[in-house]
Write a protein that holds these residues in place. Sequence first.
Motif, PDB file in Angstrom:
ATOM      1  N   THR A  37      12.050  -3.826  -6.402  1.00 26.64           N
ATOM      2  CA  THR A  37      11.688  -4.124  -5.022  1.00 26.64           C
ATOM      3  C   THR A  37      12.941  -4.514  -4.255  1.00 26.64           C
TER       4      THR A  37
ATOM      5  N   ASP B 246      13.378  -6.332   3.261  1.00 26.26           N
ATOM      6  CA  ASP B 246      13.389  -5.464   4.438  1.00 26.26           C
ATOM      7  C   ASP B 246      14.820  -5.237   4.924  1.00 26.26           C
TER       8      ASP B 246
ATOM      9  N   SER C  17       8.895   0.061  -5.529  1.00 24.23           N
ATOM     10  CA  SER C  17       7.482  -0.285  -5.455  1.00 24.23           C
ATOM     11  C   SER C  17       7.172  -1.037  -4.174  1.00 24.23           C
ATOM     12  N   GLU C  18       8.197  -1.658  -3.582  1.00 27.29           N
ATOM     13  CA  GLU C  18       8.036  -2.325  -2.292  1.00 27.29           C
ATOM     14  C   GLU C  18       9.408  -2.393  -1.635  1.00 27.29           C
TER      15      GLU C  18
ATOM     16  N   THR D 222       9.855  -4.084   1.453  1.00 29.95           N
ATOM     17  CA  THR D 222       9.907  -5.223   2.377  1.00 29.95           C
ATOM     18  C   THR D 222       9.521  -6.503   1.641  1.00 29.95           C
ATOM     19  N   ALA D 223       9.953  -6.623   0.406  1.00 25.50           N
ATOM     20  CA  ALA D 223       9.564  -7.756  -0.431  1.00 25.50           C
ATOM     21  C   ALA D 223      10.301  -9.027  -0.008  1.00 25.50           C
TER      22      ALA D 223
ATOM     23  N   SER E 252       6.339   5.805   2.043  1.00 22.17           N
ATOM     24  CA  SER E 252       5.701   6.300   0.823  1.00 22.17           C
ATOM     25  C   SER E 252       4.400   7.005   1.194  1.00 22.17           C
TER      26      SER E 252
END
Length: 572
Positions: A194, A197, A237-238, A240-241, A360
Amino acid sequence: MSELPRGDQGPVDQPITHHGPPGGGAGRVLLAAAIVLLLVAVAGGTTWWMYTRDPAPTSNSAVPARSPSASTCPGVKLRVVAAPEIAPVVSAAAKTLDDDPAKPCDPIEVVAEEPGLTVANAAKPDVWIPSSSVWLGIANAGGAAFTAEGKPLAHSPIMLAAPVAVTTSIAKGDQTSWAQLTGALAAGRLPAVTMPDAQASTTGLLSVYGVNAAMARTTPDAGIAQLRALTLRSRLSEATADPTKLMSRIAEQWNTNGVVYDVGVFPTTEQQLRTYQQGKHTVQLKGAFPADGQVEADYPFAVAKNNQDIELTAQLRAAITRSSLTKAGFRPAPLPNTLPLPAQPKQLLAMATMWSEYKSLSTQVLLLIDASGSMNKKITAPGGGTTTRAGLLRESGRFAAELFAEDTTVGMWYFGQPTPTSPPHKEVVSYGPITAPVNGKTRRQALAKAMVDYRAADNSGTPLYKTVLDGVAEMREKVSPGTVTLVVVLTDGEDGESTFKMTQAQFMTKLAAEQDPSRPVPVLALGYGPDVDMNALTAMSEATGGKAFPATNPADLSSAIAKAFLAAHAPR
């Protein structure tokens, strides 16, 4: 990975309270608005994706998190805004300069605020201590007037952190690399990666810069470097974690087997990692420095042009001691081999824009690759040397195969007509899920092998229009709700020298007749080389709701592929 990173400067007496990163709520909205203004001013304008969540109040702040314009104390002589992680140190220093503790207002007001909010706020402080010097350039380009006095107060390099159970595949001691991270993730050796942002977080912004710098070291071809950077982006997988929330989740989700299921590797500052480690959590986090693209947060002491109390400002700077900063987990000097920041903030922002514009999306795509004789023409390769258009495509295509996300369904055709009786195109990779098997390999591996084996037949014609019509018709039957369906065509020439030749007018009439607004199939066209008919490619793309990308200089092919890939993952 190292539990206590190198250059350890002693224990932290108490954990420093971390405010949520600016990726949340108003921070992202205001920063995005500020950067739009900046890019209009310095880069001609760039689309930034806006977010509209309402701000959540910060209840555990060590110092007030509010705009400096909100002060209700008329006796305040100096208004200071500092990044949340360093604000407690600054606040403690300011307290030592309070000459009359009985007064209701201190002479120095310290506000903990993420840099993006400070950039966006109309009211600016007298002194600003953001988490990176790059924010000064961003603010000043937008009309502010801050000057950094002396060297930064502190430094905190970006590290790649993870639970101990998932670190062994990417680190040796306290050293790792962005390239190792990308390779391990692409090979499925990591549960997740991750990132914060890139538009609103110092860690995210600088990490994207580090990734791009690292990939540029791997090849003289800037386009291929961009493809490699996007490989990491496509696997996140993200994107903006919040590292603070990730750490909280790690601490809460420890199970009896010692595995954290849904948290893998993420970048964070050394100071933030050290603070977590000092908390004596059950789950141990370790960190490593990405040596191929080392970046760091630094904390400049910046003074506004309209600051009216220079004497008190100087006293505050002197009161922020090296020992107080090192005790809080910061470094007094930069880590060796840290990348210098670009002279112009728009360079960083352009990288962050590319990164953040990727969305995504579940994608269905048919790749149409020109295999006509003109692909055998000789060209100069990036970095010097001689190759052919086909040779450069083999190199670029090999890396492009890594870009597709796991939820992509894909197939590939070659088109060309070496003899009058040859069909206009042939299937070289059957259509299906990219993770599904094809002749004992995954479809992703089959795509990569097809590009390595790609050859163009001499004197082969170019049935471009017929192939596009067939490809659009093929994919229209596959359109489904919630999925983006695309045809991507790469050609170095124009339709001709085949039994399927037609005029552009004939082609456009047939293409228009096949359009179905309820089942759109945009065409993304890559024009490759100086002989390409970009007018024709642009017309076919626009007619289908797609876009055309020129690489009239063959050396720009990889960059064009990267642009097409980003367009395929843009919201529609």
